[in-house]
Design a protein around this motif. Structure first.
Motif, PDB file in Angstrom:
ATOM      1  N   TYR A  37      40.905  18.316  69.366  1.00 55.72           N
ATOM      2  CA  TYR A  37      41.240  18.698  67.996  1.00 55.72           C
ATOM      3  C   TYR A  37      42.529  18.022  67.522  1.00 55.72           C
ATOM      4  O   TYR A  37      42.696  17.775  66.321  1.00 55.72           O
ATOM      5  CB  TYR A  37      41.339  20.215  67.871  1.00 55.72           C
ATOM      6  CG  TYR A  37      39.995  20.870  67.615  1.00 55.72           C
ATOM      7  CD1 TYR A  37      39.379  20.745  66.373  1.00 55.72           C
ATOM      8  CD2 TYR A  37      39.351  21.591  68.606  1.00 55.72           C
ATOM      9  CE1 TYR A  37      38.140  21.326  66.122  1.00 55.72           C
ATOM     10  CE2 TYR A  37      38.112  22.181  68.367  1.00 55.72           C
ATOM     11  CZ  TYR A  37      37.513  22.042  67.130  1.00 55.72           C
ATOM     12  OH  TYR A  37      36.280  22.613  66.889  1.00 55.72           O
TER      13      TYR A  37
ATOM     14  N   ALA B 216      42.664  15.922  64.115  1.00 52.46           N
ATOM     15  CA  ALA B 216      43.709  16.063  63.098  1.00 52.46           C
ATOM     16  C   ALA B 216      44.422  14.733  62.869  1.00 52.46           C
ATOM     17  O   ALA B 216      44.756  14.375  61.735  1.00 52.46           O
ATOM     18  CB  ALA B 216      44.717  17.134  63.529  1.00 52.46           C
TER      19      ALA B 216
ATOM     20  N   LEU C 213      50.050  17.984  60.103  1.00 56.50           N
ATOM     21  CA  LEU C 213      48.758  18.668  60.134  1.00 56.50           C
ATOM     22  C   LEU C 213      48.748  19.817  61.127  1.00 56.50           C
ATOM     23  O   LEU C 213      49.467  19.805  62.128  1.00 56.50           O
ATOM     24  CB  LEU C 213      47.644  17.682  60.496  1.00 56.50           C
ATOM     25  CG  LEU C 213      47.495  16.524  59.513  1.00 56.50           C
ATOM     26  CD1 LEU C 213      47.889  15.221  60.177  1.00 56.50           C
ATOM     27  CD2 LEU C 213      46.098  16.449  58.956  1.00 56.50           C
TER      28      LEU C 213
ATOM     29  N   HIS D 133      45.767  22.954  62.733  1.00 56.42           N
ATOM     30  CA  HIS D 133      44.349  23.335  62.819  1.00 56.42           C
ATOM     31  C   HIS D 133      44.245  24.751  63.363  1.00 56.42           C
ATOM     32  O   HIS D 133      44.992  25.152  64.260  1.00 56.42           O
ATOM     33  CB  HIS D 133      43.599  22.379  63.757  1.00 56.42           C
ATOM     34  CG  HIS D 133      42.221  22.866  64.106  1.00 56.42           C
ATOM     35  ND1 HIS D 133      41.935  23.482  65.317  1.00 56.42           N
ATOM     36  CD2 HIS D 133      41.063  22.856  63.395  1.00 56.42           C
ATOM     37  CE1 HIS D 133      40.661  23.822  65.333  1.00 56.42           C
ATOM     38  NE2 HIS D 133      40.112  23.456  64.201  1.00 56.42           N
TER      39      HIS D 133
ATOM     40  N   ASP E 269      36.585  26.122  60.762  1.00 61.04           N
ATOM     41  CA  ASP E 269      37.790  25.342  61.045  1.00 61.04           C
ATOM     42  C   ASP E 269      38.565  25.074  59.768  1.00 61.04           C
ATOM     43  O   ASP E 269      37.993  24.667  58.750  1.00 61.04           O
ATOM     44  CB  ASP E 269      37.408  24.005  61.692  1.00 61.04           C
ATOM     45  CG  ASP E 269      36.821  24.186  63.071  1.00 61.04           C
ATOM     46  OD1 ASP E 269      37.594  24.360  64.014  1.00 61.04           O
ATOM     47  OD2 ASP E 269      35.580  24.146  63.188  1.00 61.04           O
TER      48      ASP E 269
ATOM     49  N   PHE F 177      41.953  22.913  58.449  1.00 60.06           N
ATOM     50  CA  PHE F 177      43.054  21.980  58.681  1.00 60.06           C
ATOM     51  C   PHE F 177      44.068  22.143  57.552  1.00 60.06           C
ATOM     52  O   PHE F 177      43.711  22.099  56.371  1.00 60.06           O
ATOM     53  CB  PHE F 177      42.553  20.530  58.699  1.00 60.06           C
ATOM     54  CG  PHE F 177      41.813  20.167  59.950  1.00 60.06           C
ATOM     55  CD1 PHE F 177      42.505  19.712  61.067  1.00 60.06           C
ATOM     56  CD2 PHE F 177      40.435  20.277  60.025  1.00 60.06           C
ATOM     57  CE1 PHE F 177      41.830  19.382  62.230  1.00 60.06           C
ATOM     58  CE2 PHE F 177      39.755  19.949  61.181  1.00 60.06           C
ATOM     59  CZ  PHE F 177      40.451  19.489  62.286  1.00 60.06           C
TER      60      PHE F 177
ATOM     61  N   ARG G 160      47.332  20.482  55.709  1.00 61.75           N
ATOM     62  CA  ARG G 160      47.880  19.135  55.562  1.00 61.75           C
ATOM     63  C   ARG G 160      49.061  19.184  54.589  1.00 61.75           C
ATOM     64  O   ARG G 160      48.909  19.614  53.443  1.00 61.75           O
ATOM     65  CB  ARG G 160      46.799  18.188  55.056  1.00 61.75           C
ATOM     66  CG  ARG G 160      47.276  16.760  54.808  1.00 61.75           C
ATOM     67  CD  ARG G 160      46.114  15.842  54.446  1.00 61.75           C
ATOM     68  NE  ARG G 160      45.393  16.315  53.270  1.00 61.75           N
ATOM     69  CZ  ARG G 160      44.263  15.776  52.822  1.00 61.75           C
ATOM     70  NH1 ARG G 160      43.706  14.756  53.453  1.00 61.75           N
ATOM     71  NH2 ARG G 160      43.670  16.260  51.738  1.00 61.75           N
TER      72      ARG G 160
ATOM     73  N   HIS H 160      38.492  12.774  55.402  1.00 57.30           N
ATOM     74  CA  HIS H 160      38.496  14.047  54.673  1.00 57.30           C
ATOM     75  C   HIS H 160      37.098  14.353  54.142  1.00 57.30           C
ATOM     76  O   HIS H 160      36.577  15.474  54.303  1.00 57.30           O
ATOM     77  CB  HIS H 160      39.506  13.962  53.521  1.00 57.30           C
ATOM     78  CG  HIS H 160      39.636  15.217  52.714  1.00 57.30           C
ATOM     79  ND1 HIS H 160      40.853  15.778  52.416  1.00 57.30           N
ATOM     80  CD2 HIS H 160      38.705  16.031  52.135  1.00 57.30           C
ATOM     81  CE1 HIS H 160      40.665  16.877  51.694  1.00 57.30           C
ATOM     82  NE2 HIS H 160      39.363  17.044  51.511  1.00 57.30           N
TER      83      HIS H 160
END
Length: 409
Positions: free
Chosen positions: A310, A314, A343, A345, A363, A365, A367, A393
């Motif tokens: 992960y 990211a 970033l 997660h 999930d 993320f 940013r 993205h």
């Protein structure tokens, strides 16, 4: 995890010398030859820890016992500084003959002086590094100065160093006095890295100054602040290894053509396989011939030798975001100096997902963009909008199809 194997080869005077090869996981960036300190061995703290530290960073290393020391054959009483230099040349020759031609010479204490002198006799070298090395090989005489009169008058004397007896001859004393380390470093036509502890009470910091002043460019100095002469603290040898690897990698790498990887076909863009080394989760990742490690934290059974899957996902999002903003700003000729993407997660409840079961977790993320440059508010706002157009993205938002097949079918 670094692999180590025992090797034997003929020294300069025909004796069998014992060595250890510290071998990186995957194809090495290059090979180094390490010289230990006076009356030490390949198992000394500095030799062992620095060599393994280099191997952990992709540089394979041969460390070996000079004639008459450690597990090598021969009589220490008959050796001298010139013999150590000759043993280094013989070791480099063996490495060349076995397909491990050294690009880097590294030496600790008197071994550092020896690699400077030996460098001119070894072909294919790209860099030399010394750790707490004297600028004059004769400096070693100070370690047995109380016995010097006996050695001069009787031709030999038994001395004690680090609690062990050694017999030193007048020939040895004369040889180190005649060694021309300062002249060798002036003539060294290779990049030189000098590492030295300012508090070294065995070989004073003035020796580093003399080596550095005498050497030609390119040359670099790194202070081993707080370290003693023998690098007794593990953190000091780890720091030395990291600095040497980072510095030498600039000279050892050949970016013109990725090294071939044994057992890895170049049929796919990315190849991942288990190493079977540091932990059950450690894998090596090959991208266009370049190798990286991927792992899990120790808390879940990994060895923390690389980013998690992960983390890499990211990083892909962050890298794609930064590159997309750069391309857009350059096309618009906007004064964008630098983009930083931070970033995170996590798994969150799917409260906002209309098509998901509310018990599901999805999930997320996070940013955060840092945009530097003399941009106005409208330009910054536009760049934030463009971040959402990064291809990675869009891939993450739209979902993907993964097709799995068995090798050979």
């Amino acid at each position: 995890m670094v692999k180590s194997s025992t090797v034997k080869f003929a020294g300069a005077h025909g004796y069998q010398l014992a060595g250890r090869l510290d071998i990186p996981v995957g194809p090495p960036l290059g090979w180094a030859l390490f010289a230990h300190c006076f009356t030490c061995s390949k198992q000394s703290r500095a030799a062992l820890r620095v060599s393994k530290g280099l191997a952990e960073r992709g540089i394979g290393v041969l460390r070996f016992d000079f004639t008459g020391l450690g597990e090598s054959d021969g009589d220490f009483e008959t050796t001298d500084f010139s013999g150590n230099v000759a043993d280094l040349v013989a070791a480099a020759k063996w490495m060349q003959e076995t397909g491990r031609s050294p690009s880097l010479l590294a030496g600790h204490s008197l071994g550092g002086a020896a690699v400077i002198v030996a460098a001119r006799e070894i072909e294919g070298l790209k860099a030399v590094a010394t750790i707490n090395a004297p600028s004059d090989a004769g400096h070693v005489i100070h370690q047995f100065s109380d016995d010097l009169e006996t050695i001069e008058s009787e031709g030999t004397a038994e001395i004690h160093l680090a609690g062990r007896p050694f017999r030193i001859t007048k020939e040895f004393v004369d040889d180190v006095r005649d060694a021309r380390v300062a002249a060798a470093v002036r003539d060294l036509d290779l990049p030189l890295l000098v590492l030295h502890g300012p508090r070294d009470e065995v070989v004073g910091i003035e020796n580093a100054s003399a080596l550095f002043t005498s050497a030609r460019h390119p040359k670099n100095f790194i202070s081993l602040d707080g370290a003693d002469h023998f690098l007794r603290r593990p953190e000091d040898s780890a720091f030395a290894a990291s600095m040497i690897a980072a510095w030498a990698g600039h000279y050892m790498s050949d970016s013109s053509q990725p090294a071939p990887v044994e057992g890895v076909a170049r049929m796919h863009e990315v190849i991942v396989r288990e190493t079977g080394e540091a932990s059950r989760f450690q894998n090596e990742v090959f991208v266009d011939g370049r190798r990286y490690l991927i792992d899990e934290p120790q808390s879940v059974g990994g060895s923390n030798t690389g980013p998690t899957p992960y983390d890499l996902l990211a990083a892909a999002l962050g890298g794609c975001t930064s590159m997309t903003l750069r391309m857009y700003a350059d096309r618009k000729k906007w004064p964008l100096d630098r983009v930083t993407v931070r970033l995170g997660h996590r798994k969150v409840h799917a409260d906002d997902c209309e098509t998901c079961d509310k018990s599901d977790r999805i999930d997320e993320f996070s940013r955060v963009l840092e945009i530097e440059g003399e941009l106005d508010a409208e330009q910054v706002e536009r760049l934030v909008e463009i971040a959402d157009r990064c291809p990675v993205h869009r891939t993450l938002e739209h979902g993907v199809i993964v097709k799995t097949a068995l090798e050979g079918q």
